[in-house]
Motif scaffolding. Structure first.
Motif, PDB file in Angstrom:
ATOM      1  N   THR A 292     -19.194   0.935 -15.591  1.00 54.98           N
ATOM      2  CA  THR A 292     -18.464   2.111 -16.057  1.00 54.98           C
ATOM      3  C   THR A 292     -17.288   2.384 -15.130  1.00 54.98           C
ATOM      4  O   THR A 292     -17.457   2.637 -13.940  1.00 54.98           O
ATOM      5  CB  THR A 292     -19.381   3.345 -16.110  1.00 54.98           C
ATOM      6  OG1 THR A 292     -20.450   3.086 -17.035  1.00 54.98           O
ATOM      7  CG2 THR A 292     -18.614   4.568 -16.586  1.00 54.98           C
ATOM      8  N   LEU A 293     -16.090   2.324 -15.707  1.00 54.71           N
ATOM      9  CA  LEU A 293     -14.850   2.596 -14.987  1.00 54.71           C
ATOM     10  C   LEU A 293     -14.324   3.955 -15.421  1.00 54.71           C
ATOM     11  O   LEU A 293     -14.129   4.206 -16.614  1.00 54.71           O
ATOM     12  CB  LEU A 293     -13.810   1.515 -15.288  1.00 54.71           C
ATOM     13  CG  LEU A 293     -12.368   1.799 -14.828  1.00 54.71           C
ATOM     14  CD1 LEU A 293     -12.279   1.839 -13.305  1.00 54.71           C
ATOM     15  CD2 LEU A 293     -11.404   0.767 -15.410  1.00 54.71           C
ATOM     16  N   VAL A 294     -14.090   4.824 -14.465  1.00 56.26           N
ATOM     17  CA  VAL A 294     -13.493   6.130 -14.729  1.00 56.26           C
ATOM     18  C   VAL A 294     -12.151   6.171 -14.023  1.00 56.26           C
ATOM     19  O   VAL A 294     -12.062   5.958 -12.809  1.00 56.26           O
ATOM     20  CB  VAL A 294     -14.411   7.271 -14.238  1.00 56.26           C
ATOM     21  CG1 VAL A 294     -13.706   8.616 -14.363  1.00 56.26           C
ATOM     22  CG2 VAL A 294     -15.708   7.282 -15.038  1.00 56.26           C
ATOM     23  N   SER A 295     -11.092   6.432 -14.791  1.00 56.05           N
ATOM     24  CA  SER A 295      -9.747   6.333 -14.230  1.00 56.05           C
ATOM     25  C   SER A 295      -8.860   7.446 -14.763  1.00 56.05           C
ATOM     26  O   SER A 295      -9.223   8.155 -15.703  1.00 56.05           O
ATOM     27  CB  SER A 295      -9.148   4.959 -14.558  1.00 56.05           C
ATOM     28  OG  SER A 295      -7.949   4.737 -13.842  1.00 56.05           O
ATOM     29  N   PHE A 296      -7.691   7.592 -14.149  1.00 57.15           N
ATOM     30  CA  PHE A 296      -6.754   8.608 -14.624  1.00 57.15           C
ATOM     31  C   PHE A 296      -5.923   8.043 -15.778  1.00 57.15           C
ATOM     32  O   PHE A 296      -5.790   6.839 -15.951  1.00 57.15           O
ATOM     33  CB  PHE A 296      -5.891   9.152 -13.493  1.00 57.15           C
ATOM     34  CG  PHE A 296      -4.983   8.166 -12.801  1.00 57.15           C
ATOM     35  CD1 PHE A 296      -3.607   8.239 -12.966  1.00 57.15           C
ATOM     36  CD2 PHE A 296      -5.501   7.194 -11.946  1.00 57.15           C
ATOM     37  CE1 PHE A 296      -2.763   7.348 -12.308  1.00 57.15           C
ATOM     38  CE2 PHE A 296      -4.675   6.309 -11.281  1.00 57.15           C
ATOM     39  CZ  PHE A 296      -3.296   6.387 -11.472  1.00 57.15           C
ATOM     40  N   ALA A 297      -5.382   8.936 -16.577  1.00 55.30           N
ATOM     41  CA  ALA A 297      -4.905   8.592 -17.919  1.00 55.30           C
ATOM     42  C   ALA A 297      -3.924   7.426 -17.969  1.00 55.30           C
ATOM     43  O   ALA A 297      -4.047   6.549 -18.829  1.00 55.30           O
ATOM     44  CB  ALA A 297      -4.270   9.829 -18.564  1.00 55.30           C
ATOM     45  N   VAL A 298      -2.957   7.390 -17.058  1.00 55.07           N
ATOM     46  CA  VAL A 298      -1.861   6.448 -17.241  1.00 55.07           C
ATOM     47  C   VAL A 298      -2.193   5.011 -16.832  1.00 55.07           C
ATOM     48  O   VAL A 298      -1.364   4.121 -16.983  1.00 55.07           O
ATOM     49  CB  VAL A 298      -0.594   6.916 -16.484  1.00 55.07           C
ATOM     50  CG1 VAL A 298      -0.159   8.275 -16.970  1.00 55.07           C
ATOM     51  CG2 VAL A 298      -0.831   6.933 -14.971  1.00 55.07           C
ATOM     52  N   THR A 299      -3.402   4.778 -16.349  1.00 55.43           N
ATOM     53  CA  THR A 299      -3.794   3.408 -15.998  1.00 55.43           C
ATOM     54  C   THR A 299      -4.408   2.652 -17.174  1.00 55.43           C
ATOM     55  O   THR A 299      -4.723   1.468 -17.054  1.00 55.43           O
ATOM     56  CB  THR A 299      -4.825   3.402 -14.854  1.00 55.43           C
ATOM     57  OG1 THR A 299      -6.028   4.051 -15.315  1.00 55.43           O
ATOM     58  CG2 THR A 299      -4.301   4.109 -13.623  1.00 55.43           C
ATOM     59  N   LYS A 300      -4.573   3.318 -18.290  1.00 53.57           N
ATOM     60  CA  LYS A 300      -5.306   2.733 -19.407  1.00 53.57           C
ATOM     61  C   LYS A 300      -4.735   1.391 -19.843  1.00 53.57           C
ATOM     62  O   LYS A 300      -5.462   0.398 -19.998  1.00 53.57           O
ATOM     63  CB  LYS A 300      -5.324   3.707 -20.590  1.00 53.57           C
ATOM     64  CG  LYS A 300      -6.117   3.202 -21.785  1.00 53.57           C
ATOM     65  CD  LYS A 300      -6.137   4.240 -22.902  1.00 53.57           C
ATOM     66  CE  LYS A 300      -6.914   3.737 -24.095  1.00 53.57           C
ATOM     67  NZ  LYS A 300      -6.923   4.712 -25.217  1.00 53.57           N
ATOM     68  N   ALA A 301      -3.423   1.330 -20.061  1.00 57.84           N
ATOM     69  CA  ALA A 301      -2.804   0.082 -20.539  1.00 57.84           C
ATOM     70  C   ALA A 301      -2.992  -1.043 -19.533  1.00 57.84           C
ATOM     71  O   ALA A 301      -3.254  -2.196 -19.913  1.00 57.84           O
ATOM     72  CB  ALA A 301      -1.322   0.315 -20.819  1.00 57.84           C
ATOM     73  N   ALA A 302      -2.868  -0.737 -18.249  1.00 60.43           N
ATOM     74  CA  ALA A 302      -3.028  -1.765 -17.216  1.00 60.43           C
ATOM     75  C   ALA A 302      -4.456  -2.297 -17.193  1.00 60.43           C
ATOM     76  O   ALA A 302      -4.682  -3.516 -17.153  1.00 60.43           O
ATOM     77  CB  ALA A 302      -2.637  -1.202 -15.848  1.00 60.43           C
ATOM     78  N   HIS A 303      -5.434  -1.396 -17.213  1.00 61.58           N
ATOM     79  CA  HIS A 303      -6.825  -1.849 -17.169  1.00 61.58           C
ATOM     80  C   HIS A 303      -7.202  -2.636 -18.425  1.00 61.58           C
ATOM     81  O   HIS A 303      -7.986  -3.590 -18.339  1.00 61.58           O
ATOM     82  CB  HIS A 303      -7.761  -0.659 -16.974  1.00 61.58           C
ATOM     83  CG  HIS A 303      -7.833  -0.186 -15.560  1.00 61.58           C
ATOM     84  ND1 HIS A 303      -8.211  -1.005 -14.518  1.00 61.58           N
ATOM     85  CD2 HIS A 303      -7.560   1.031 -15.003  1.00 61.58           C
ATOM     86  CE1 HIS A 303      -8.177  -0.316 -13.388  1.00 61.58           C
ATOM     87  NE2 HIS A 303      -7.778   0.903 -13.656  1.00 61.58           N
ATOM     88  N   GLU A 304      -6.658  -2.255 -19.552  1.00 65.53           N
ATOM     89  CA  GLU A 304      -6.982  -2.994 -20.774  1.00 65.53           C
ATOM     90  C   GLU A 304      -6.406  -4.413 -20.741  1.00 65.53           C
ATOM     91  O   GLU A 304      -6.901  -5.296 -21.439  1.00 65.53           O
ATOM     92  CB  GLU A 304      -6.479  -2.221 -21.995  1.00 65.53           C
ATOM     93  CG  GLU A 304      -7.324  -0.976 -22.266  1.00 65.53           C
ATOM     94  CD  GLU A 304      -6.892  -0.222 -23.505  1.00 65.53           C
ATOM     95  OE1 GLU A 304      -5.749  -0.431 -23.962  1.00 65.53           O
ATOM     96  OE2 GLU A 304      -7.684   0.587 -24.010  1.00 65.53           O
ATOM     97  N   ALA A 305      -5.367  -4.612 -19.936  1.00 65.45           N
ATOM     98  CA  ALA A 305      -4.829  -5.964 -19.758  1.00 65.45           C
ATOM     99  C   ALA A 305      -5.597  -6.740 -18.695  1.00 65.45           C
ATOM    100  O   ALA A 305      -5.786  -7.958 -18.801  1.00 65.45           O
ATOM    101  CB  ALA A 305      -3.345  -5.884 -19.372  1.00 65.45           C
ATOM    102  N   ILE A 306      -6.070  -6.049 -17.666  1.00 64.89           N
ATOM    103  CA  ILE A 306      -6.727  -6.705 -16.530  1.00 64.89           C
ATOM    104  C   ILE A 306      -8.196  -7.018 -16.816  1.00 64.89           C
ATOM    105  O   ILE A 306      -8.692  -8.092 -16.444  1.00 64.89           O
ATOM    106  CB  ILE A 306      -6.611  -5.807 -15.270  1.00 64.89           C
ATOM    107  CG1 ILE A 306      -5.141  -5.718 -14.825  1.00 64.89           C
ATOM    108  CG2 ILE A 306      -7.485  -6.329 -14.136  1.00 64.89           C
ATOM    109  CD1 ILE A 306      -4.888  -4.655 -13.770  1.00 64.89           C
ATOM    110  N   ILE A 307      -8.896  -6.100 -17.447  1.00 62.52           N
ATOM    111  CA  ILE A 307     -10.349  -6.248 -17.621  1.00 62.52           C
ATOM    112  C   ILE A 307     -10.751  -7.551 -18.310  1.00 62.52           C
ATOM    113  O   ILE A 307     -11.671  -8.240 -17.837  1.00 62.52           O
ATOM    114  CB  ILE A 307     -10.935  -5.014 -18.337  1.00 62.52           C
ATOM    115  CG1 ILE A 307     -11.025  -3.849 -17.348  1.00 62.52           C
ATOM    116  CG2 ILE A 307     -12.305  -5.304 -18.943  1.00 62.52           C
ATOM    117  CD1 ILE A 307     -11.420  -2.524 -17.960  1.00 62.52           C
TER     118      ILE A 307
END
Length: 396
Positions: free
Chosen positions: A91-106
């Motif tokens: 479970t990753l909990v992050s702040f809003a603007v990192t969403k696009a980056a994490h969806e590319a990295i994960i």
């Protein structure tokens, strides 16, 4: 209290780890509880209650199901299942603007972990304002990894006993995994001729920014404004006067950086927007036509990553959680952060021509250390009754 109100009260009181409700569902429950305070003295009232109860039962059954997926979620994730030899849930909990980056990295990390460990990693993700996400984790959202907007939020989770002291020394760069600076955005063609921080205090200017009470980016925005006075020879009195004028020009304080961006671009509110540089780059990549300025006097926006020790030990996910955090520092992951507008923390990437051309240099860059660290910053500016509250009180 009537019989039908009692279960609704208990429903709202349940913690995240016992019940996962979407924001929409919670809002509907609250609206129903406020609106339909009537006695069940008619067939119509009985039928209405029966239908609402049926809808809630179906929704609760769907929310409490045991399925998992790789898709992201704007709501707190349900309690993870224990890791097995073949599968593990993180479970990753992050702040809003990192969403696009994490969806590319994960997906890249999942592929690499499968190759190296023959184990499938399934991610649950939650994104929102950094302050709100911090409170959710403290209140029971069982994050394995937190990527927050500022180290002060991570420290709050540490003080709650969920993260062991010294977390920032466990990984490179004192735990900072992504960076940005503050950007000043205007309407196309800059019709209000906004060029510097000082211009935001002029009469007739409407500024959109997020709320420091719920958003990490908003605290950075506040510090950028304050820093612009201090770094040019002003004192606290002049900085207070300037920032007060600016916030009088703020008609709307959004919950987080993403909502601020949406209010400005999608809803057409305001003449100017302060936001992360990476949000502006992302908007441009999506085809937005805008005029953006990176002021010469700026603030280094540093975003930390940390493993939530108490939760990973409970879930048996420490190895994969630490592996994911370390992966975020690799050139492959840092390149993805850079593509989506974050300034990389990898020095080799920072020196590359591609990165140098993408991110303009800042002449005078303030840091959290200049303000004495986050404990001092929060006490001075954002605690109850501190400078930000005093500024807001003057608007009323």
């Amino acid at each position: 209290m009537s019989l039908w109100q009692r279960p609704l009260k208990r429903l709202k009181a349940m913690s995240y780890d016992k019940l996962l409700l979407s924001e929409t569902l919670r809002e509907r429950i609250n609206a129903f509880n406020r609106t339909y305070r009537f006695r069940l003295n008619s067939l119509k009232g009985f039928v209405s209650l029966f239908l609402v109860g049926t809808v809630l039962s179906v929704a609760l059954a769907a929310c409490s199901g045991g399925t998992t997926s790789n898709s992201s979620s704007e709501t707190p994730a349900a309690s993870p299942v224990a890791a097995t030899k073949d599968n593990v849930e993180l479970t990753l909990v992050s702040f809003a603007v990192t969403k696009a980056a994490h969806e590319a990295i994960i997906p890249k990390f999942v592929e690499q972990w499968k190759k190296d460990h023959n184990q499938t990693v399934v991610f649950k993700q939650s994104y929102g304002g950094s302050g709100s996400q911090t409170r959710a984790v403290i209140d029971g959202l069982e994050a394995d990894v937190v990527h927050l907007a500022l180290a002060g939020d991570t420290s709050k989770i540490e003080k709650a006993g969920l993260i062991q002291p010294g977390w920032e020394k466990e990984v490179p760069n004192n735990g900072i995994v992504s960076k940005s600076v503050a950007a000043l955005v205007t309407r196309p063609g800059n019709p209000k001729n906004i060029k510097t921080w000082q211009d935001l205090s002029k009469d007739g200017i409407k500024l959109i920014t997020a709320d420091p009470k719920t958003s990490g980016v908003a605290r950075w925005n506040f510090l950028a404004l304050w820093n612009s006075v201090i770094k040019t020879g002003g004192d606290d009195a002049k900085a207070t006067e300037f920032v007060t004028k600016v916030y009088k020009n703020v008609p709307l304080l959004t919950k987080d950086a993403r909502e601020a961006t949406d209010a400005f671009f999608k809803q057409g509110q305001g003449d100017a927007l302060i936001n992360y540089e990476n949000e502006i780059i992302l908007a441009e990549q999506k085809g937005e036509k805008l005029t953006a300025i990176i002021p010469d006097v700026n603030i280094s926006i540093d975003n930390p990553i940390a493993v939530v020790d108490k939760n990973v030990d409970k879930h048996g996910t420490r190895e994969v959680a630490e592996g994911f955090v370390k992966y975020l520092y690799t050139p492959e992951a840092q390149q993805e952060f850079a593509k989506l507008g974050f300034r990389p923390v990898d020095d080799t990437l920072t020196l590359s021509k591609e990165v140098a051309d993408k991110f303009p240099k800042v002449k005078t860059l303030g840091t959290v250390a200049d303000f004495g660290g986050w404990d001092g910053i929060n006490k001075k500016f954002f605690a109850e009754g501190a400078i930000f509250d005093q500024i807001q009180a003057k608007k009323k």
